[in-house]
Motif scaffolding. Structure first.
Motif, PDB file in Angstrom:
ATOM      1  N   VAL A  94       7.152  -7.193  -2.763  1.00 50.50           N
ATOM      2  CA  VAL A  94       6.792  -8.326  -1.913  1.00 50.50           C
ATOM      3  C   VAL A  94       7.291  -9.626  -2.531  1.00 50.50           C
ATOM      4  N   LYS A  95       7.104  -9.768  -3.837  1.00 51.51           N
ATOM      5  CA  LYS A  95       7.554 -10.982  -4.523  1.00 51.51           C
ATOM      6  C   LYS A  95       9.063 -11.154  -4.431  1.00 51.51           C
ATOM      7  N   ASN A  96       9.790 -10.036  -4.327  1.00 50.43           N
ATOM      8  CA  ASN A  96      11.245 -10.089  -4.239  1.00 50.43           C
ATOM      9  C   ASN A  96      11.750  -9.984  -2.797  1.00 50.43           C
ATOM     10  N   ASP A  97      10.833 -10.175  -1.840  1.00 47.75           N
ATOM     11  CA  ASP A  97      11.190 -10.185  -0.411  1.00 47.75           C
ATOM     12  C   ASP A  97      11.866  -8.896   0.027  1.00 47.75           C
ATOM     13  N   ASN A  98      11.431  -7.771  -0.523  1.00 49.63           N
ATOM     14  CA  ASN A  98      11.980  -6.472  -0.120  1.00 49.63           C
ATOM     15  C   ASN A  98      11.159  -5.956   1.068  1.00 49.63           C
ATOM     16  N   MET A  99      11.748  -6.010   2.225  1.00 48.38           N
ATOM     17  CA  MET A  99      11.059  -5.611   3.444  1.00 48.38           C
ATOM     18  C   MET A  99      11.478  -4.217   3.916  1.00 48.38           C
ATOM     19  N   ASP A 100      12.031  -3.421   2.993  1.00 51.06           N
ATOM     20  CA  ASP A 100      12.443  -2.061   3.360  1.00 51.06           C
ATOM     21  C   ASP A 100      11.273  -1.238   3.895  1.00 51.06           C
ATOM     22  N   TYR A 101      10.055  -1.574   3.444  1.00 54.80           N
ATOM     23  CA  TYR A 101       8.871  -0.832   3.902  1.00 54.80           C
ATOM     24  C   TYR A 101       8.774  -0.834   5.428  1.00 54.80           C
ATOM     25  N   GLU A 102       9.017  -1.994   6.007  1.00 57.70           N
ATOM     26  CA  GLU A 102       8.887  -2.124   7.453  1.00 57.70           C
ATOM     27  C   GLU A 102       9.870  -1.189   8.159  1.00 57.70           C
ATOM     28  N   ILE A 103      11.103  -1.149   7.660  1.00 61.04           N
ATOM     29  CA  ILE A 103      12.128  -0.307   8.290  1.00 61.04           C
ATOM     30  C   ILE A 103      11.799   1.170   8.095  1.00 61.04           C
ATOM     31  N   ILE A 104      11.347   1.510   6.891  1.00 62.62           N
ATOM     32  CA  ILE A 104      11.020   2.904   6.596  1.00 62.62           C
ATOM     33  C   ILE A 104       9.884   3.385   7.494  1.00 62.62           C
ATOM     34  N   ARG A 105       8.858   2.553   7.668  1.00 65.06           N
ATOM     35  CA  ARG A 105       7.771   2.938   8.567  1.00 65.06           C
ATOM     36  C   ARG A 105       8.260   3.060  10.002  1.00 65.06           C
ATOM     37  N   GLY A 106       9.230   2.224  10.353  1.00 67.93           N
ATOM     38  CA  GLY A 106       9.813   2.325  11.681  1.00 67.93           C
ATOM     39  C   GLY A 106      10.561   3.627  11.899  1.00 67.93           C
ATOM     40  N   MET A 107      10.901   4.303  10.801  1.00 67.17           N
ATOM     41  CA  MET A 107      11.566   5.611  10.874  1.00 67.17           C
ATOM     42  C   MET A 107      10.538   6.740  10.929  1.00 67.17           C
ATOM     43  N   ALA A 140       2.227   5.749   1.140  1.00 65.52           N
ATOM     44  CA  ALA A 140       0.943   5.901   0.446  1.00 65.52           C
ATOM     45  C   ALA A 140       0.947   5.073  -0.827  1.00 65.52           C
ATOM     46  N   ILE A 141      -0.230   4.542  -1.175  1.00 70.37           N
ATOM     47  CA  ILE A 141      -0.404   3.861  -2.467  1.00 70.37           C
ATOM     48  C   ILE A 141      -1.034   4.857  -3.428  1.00 70.37           C
ATOM     49  N   ASP A 142      -0.301   5.202  -4.478  1.00 69.49           N
ATOM     50  CA  ASP A 142      -0.765   6.165  -5.466  1.00 69.49           C
ATOM     51  C   ASP A 142      -1.612   5.458  -6.522  1.00 69.49           C
ATOM     52  N   ASP A 143      -2.537   6.199  -7.138  1.00 69.27           N
ATOM     53  CA  ASP A 143      -3.377   5.673  -8.229  1.00 69.27           C
ATOM     54  C   ASP A 143      -4.084   4.384  -7.819  1.00 69.27           C
ATOM     55  N   PHE A 144      -4.554   4.315  -6.593  1.00 65.19           N
ATOM     56  CA  PHE A 144      -5.158   3.075  -6.113  1.00 65.19           C
ATOM     57  C   PHE A 144      -6.422   2.752  -6.914  1.00 65.19           C
ATOM     58  N   GLY A 145      -6.570   1.465  -7.230  1.00 70.43           N
ATOM     59  CA  GLY A 145      -7.723   0.994  -7.994  1.00 70.43           C
ATOM     60  C   GLY A 145      -7.397   0.673  -9.429  1.00 70.43           C
ATOM     61  N   THR A 146      -6.200   1.103  -9.897  1.00 73.84           N
ATOM     62  CA  THR A 146      -5.829   0.846 -11.297  1.00 73.84           C
ATOM     63  C   THR A 146      -4.965  -0.400 -11.419  1.00 73.84           C
ATOM     64  N   GLY A 147      -4.484  -0.924 -10.301  1.00 71.96           N
ATOM     65  CA  GLY A 147      -3.632  -2.102 -10.339  1.00 71.96           C
ATOM     66  C   GLY A 147      -4.348  -3.325  -9.827  1.00 71.96           C
ATOM     67  N   PRO A 163       2.682  -1.826   5.989  1.00 73.82           N
ATOM     68  CA  PRO A 163       2.429  -0.585   6.741  1.00 73.82           C
ATOM     69  C   PRO A 163       2.080   0.593   5.849  1.00 73.82           C
ATOM     70  N   ILE A 164       0.890   0.577   5.269  1.00 73.54           N
ATOM     71  CA  ILE A 164       0.435   1.659   4.395  1.00 73.54           C
ATOM     72  C   ILE A 164      -0.438   2.623   5.204  1.00 73.54           C
ATOM     73  N   ASN A 165      -0.164   3.906   5.074  1.00 75.31           N
ATOM     74  CA  ASN A 165      -0.931   4.922   5.804  1.00 75.31           C
ATOM     75  C   ASN A 165      -2.051   5.527   4.972  1.00 75.31           C
ATOM     76  N   THR A 166      -1.809   5.638   3.648  1.00 71.15           N
ATOM     77  CA  THR A 166      -2.715   6.426   2.820  1.00 71.15           C
ATOM     78  C   THR A 166      -3.015   5.713   1.510  1.00 71.15           C
ATOM     79  N   LEU A 167      -4.290   5.809   1.078  1.00 71.14           N
ATOM     80  CA  LEU A 167      -4.679   5.372  -0.263  1.00 71.14           C
ATOM     81  C   LEU A 167      -5.102   6.597  -1.059  1.00 71.14           C
ATOM     82  N   LYS A 168      -4.569   6.711  -2.291  1.00 74.44           N
ATOM     83  CA  LYS A 168      -4.948   7.824  -3.155  1.00 74.44           C
ATOM     84  C   LYS A 168      -5.838   7.301  -4.278  1.00 74.44           C
ATOM     85  N   ILE A 169      -7.065   7.817  -4.348  1.00 77.12           N
ATOM     86  CA  ILE A 169      -7.998   7.390  -5.391  1.00 77.12           C
ATOM     87  C   ILE A 169      -7.532   7.975  -6.715  1.00 77.12           C
ATOM     88  N   ASP A 170      -7.410   7.123  -7.714  1.00 75.78           N
ATOM     89  CA  ASP A 170      -6.895   7.580  -9.001  1.00 75.78           C
ATOM     90  C   ASP A 170      -7.854   8.561  -9.677  1.00 75.78           C
TER      91      ASP A 170
END
Length: 582
Positions: free
Chosen positions: A455-468, A473-480, A491-498
């Motif tokens: 996000v800080k580097n303005d990488n918007m590939d996520y939007e295009i990938i979700r459009g595909m 998914a966010i892995d190890d969520f809660g540790t960051g 466009p996040i679909n899934t959270l994985k609890i660490d």
């Protein structure tokens, strides 16, 4: 002080007289020209503080004459143009040439005096600023030379070397490269000063620097820290043996005598070596540990070098060997994919799987990712490994599709470096062109840190990938340190609890509370929640009872080779196509 000069270019005699009468009282040095050609000759010769141009007409010859002045890029504010009230043509032509100070006729005495005084004041201020800038730059260069370089040897001093090391740390962190610090100290140099005098000692230091500098590459930096202590910063470290060889060469420069002022001096040196990131992740740590290694060399008899620690030496050597073996592993197809099942809360049936890489080493056997992925992350090898994993997974999905095997979503870990280099999107496009698979079956797992950095580097590939239709998914969520803003915005679909939280959900109230909070928050954002690392029934019951959608872990199954996973998956398929497990 000389009076400011004013040049009046005016082909109207009565107008000239009026301007002269008006400005005489202001103590200016006035110059006059009767036409444009004469006027611009005066302008170039006199360099007046202000020029007043009376445009009774403004045709192409006059415009061409203005262009020949080679006016500066910024709008010249020392030219005042007197124009007829309805002379839009003349004003537009002046704007084109960068002139924007106008006075419309008829004007009164106060108007012209005010405009001229402001223009003179502004021009004088600009002149003074230019002079001040020149003086300031001269002073700055003198100060910089005195505060950043050693007066005797002309090397960088401690301050500049500290800044250089900070830059190396940042650069090496971003590029996953290594660098080394060599901390020098001359052995018994005090005796040279005491017996031969400080003048001889200073000249010996100058000769030492010349000898050392002859061995350095472009980009290596030598600095005098204080007295007889020096630091050498070496970039692009890829081989520990090369550092040892360089250290020996540097020590050999002291093997011959130094002849100074008819005196012969013999001197040796000791060297301590630290390597980023193995000896530390900050400038202070690296210098401290290089200094510590220096005194190990002193204790070992002097005239030698020591690394920060034998443990560090072995670690560096081992990691470099693994990097080299990873290159061979990619070429020899030594990797394989294991699949760990995911179980759904409501149906207690198989609902997906995570693809996990394993290294089938020819002599060491099966190597888990924790033992080689962190090393691959420090180089571009992780990008090649990531491509290989996604290719194998898409190939396997295509195979299952052809064989009418039950299809489950497959999640794949993606390195932060791959997203930062914007490698993933194009790779997916290439894969989907090659393999005719349902793109909804592929899920990419990234960490919170990867999302934030992208996000800080303005990488918007996520939007295009979700459009595909590829899931994220966010892995190890809660540790960051991912904020709700990111989760809501992207466009996040899934959270994985660490797993670190899962381990304590039964006995630790804080972990249990965190797990419940993640589940509730994810559901409020219409996200699926997966808990990883389930090892016992109590953990499973807690998570399912609190609404966790899916779980994975040894309680249900270890990661399995593809053949074993297929058998596991088939065990869920009965006559009614489902089979529940506890």
């Amino acid at each position: 002080m000389q009076a400011p000069s004013i040049l009046v270019i005016d082909d109207d005699i009565s107008s000239r007289f009026s301007i002269e009468a008006t400005l005489k009282s202001l103590d200016y040095e006035l110059h006059f020209a009767n036409n444009y050609e004469e006027g611009w000759a005066h302008y170039l010769a006199l360099a007046p503080c202000v020029a007043i141009l009376n445009l009774s007409h403004f045709d192409d010859p006059e415009r061409d004459m203005l262009k020949r002045l080679d006016l500066p890029i910024e709008r010249p504010n020392n030219i005042i143009v007197l124009v007829e009230n309805n002379s839009e043509h003349a004003m537009e032509a002046c704007y084109e040439l960068g002139i924007n100070c106008f006075l419309k006729k008829p004007y009164n005495v106060y108007e012209i005096c005010g405009v001229v005084e402001r223009s003179v004041a502004l021009k004088q201020l600009q002149n003074q600023i230019s002079i001040d800038k020149i003086d300031l730059e001269r002073t700055r260069k003198k100060l910089v030379a005195g505060t950043t370089h050693d007066a005797l040897t002309q090397l960088y001093n401690r301050r500049l070397m500290n800044d250089h090391i900070e830059i190396l740390v940042s650069k090496s962190h971003c590029n996953d490269t290594r660098f080394a610090l060599f901390y020098f100290n001359l052995d018994d140099f005090k005796k040279v000063n005491d017996t031969c005098g400080y003048e001889v000692g200073d000249q010996v230091l100058v000769l030492i620097v010349k000898r050392l500098s002859a061995l350095l590459r472009v980009g290596d930096l030598l600095a005098r820290m204080e007295g007889d202590e020096f630091i050498l910063a070496i970039e692009g470290v890829s081989n520990l043996d090369a550092l040892a060889l360089l250290a020996r060469e540097l020590l050999n420069t002291f093997s011959s005598e130094f002849k100074v002022l008819d005196q012969v001096v013999y001197i040796t040196s000791s060297i301590g070596i630290s390597v980023y990131p193995y000896s530390g992740n900050s400038r202070a740590e690296l210098i401290k540990n290089a200094h510590s290694a220096l005194y190990k060399a002193k204790s070992a008899g002097r005239n030698c070098f020591r690394f920060h620690s034998n443990k560090m030496k072995l670690k560096v050597k081992c990691q470099i060997e693994i990097e080299q073996e990873l290159v061979r592993a990619l070429a020899n197809d030594e990797f394989c994919i294991y699949y760990q099942p995911k179980i759904h809360r409501k149906t207690r049936t198989l609902c997906g799987t995570e693809a996990l890489i394993r290294w089938c080493h020819p002599t060491k056997g099966l190597i888990a990712p924790n033992d080689f992925i962190p090393i691959a992350e420090k180089s571009d090898l992780i990008i090649e490994i990531g491509r290989w994993v996604r290719y194998e997974v898409c190939s396997q999905l295509a195979c299952w599709q052809r064989e009418k095997f039950p299809l489950f979503p497959v999640s794949v870990n993606v390195s932060g470096k791959e997203f930062m280099r914007m490698e993933v999107l194009q790779n997916l496009i290439d894969l989907f062109l090659e393999f005719d698979i349902d793109q909804r079956l592929l899920e990419l797992e990234i960490t919170e840190g990867t999302l934030i950095d992208s996000v800080k580097n303005d990488n918007m590939d996520y939007e295009i990938i979700r459009g595909m239709d590829v899931r994220m998914a966010i892995d190890d969520f809660g540790t960051g340190y991912c904020s709700l803003t990111y989760l809501k915005k992207f466009p996040i679909n899934t959270l994985k609890i660490d797993k670190s939280f899962v381990d304590g959900v039964v006995n630790n109230e804080a972990d249990a509370s965190i797990a419940k909070t993640i589940i509730a928050m994810a559901h409020s954002l219409n996200m699926t929640v997966v808990a990883e690392g389930i090892e016992n029934e109590k953990q499973k019951d807690f998570l399912f009872d609190n609404g966790c959608d899916q779980v994975q872990g040894y309680y249900y199954s270890r990661p399995l080779p593809v053949e074993d996973f297929e058998r596991y998956a088939r065990s869920f398929i009965g006559k009614d196509k489902t089979r529940s497990i506890p």
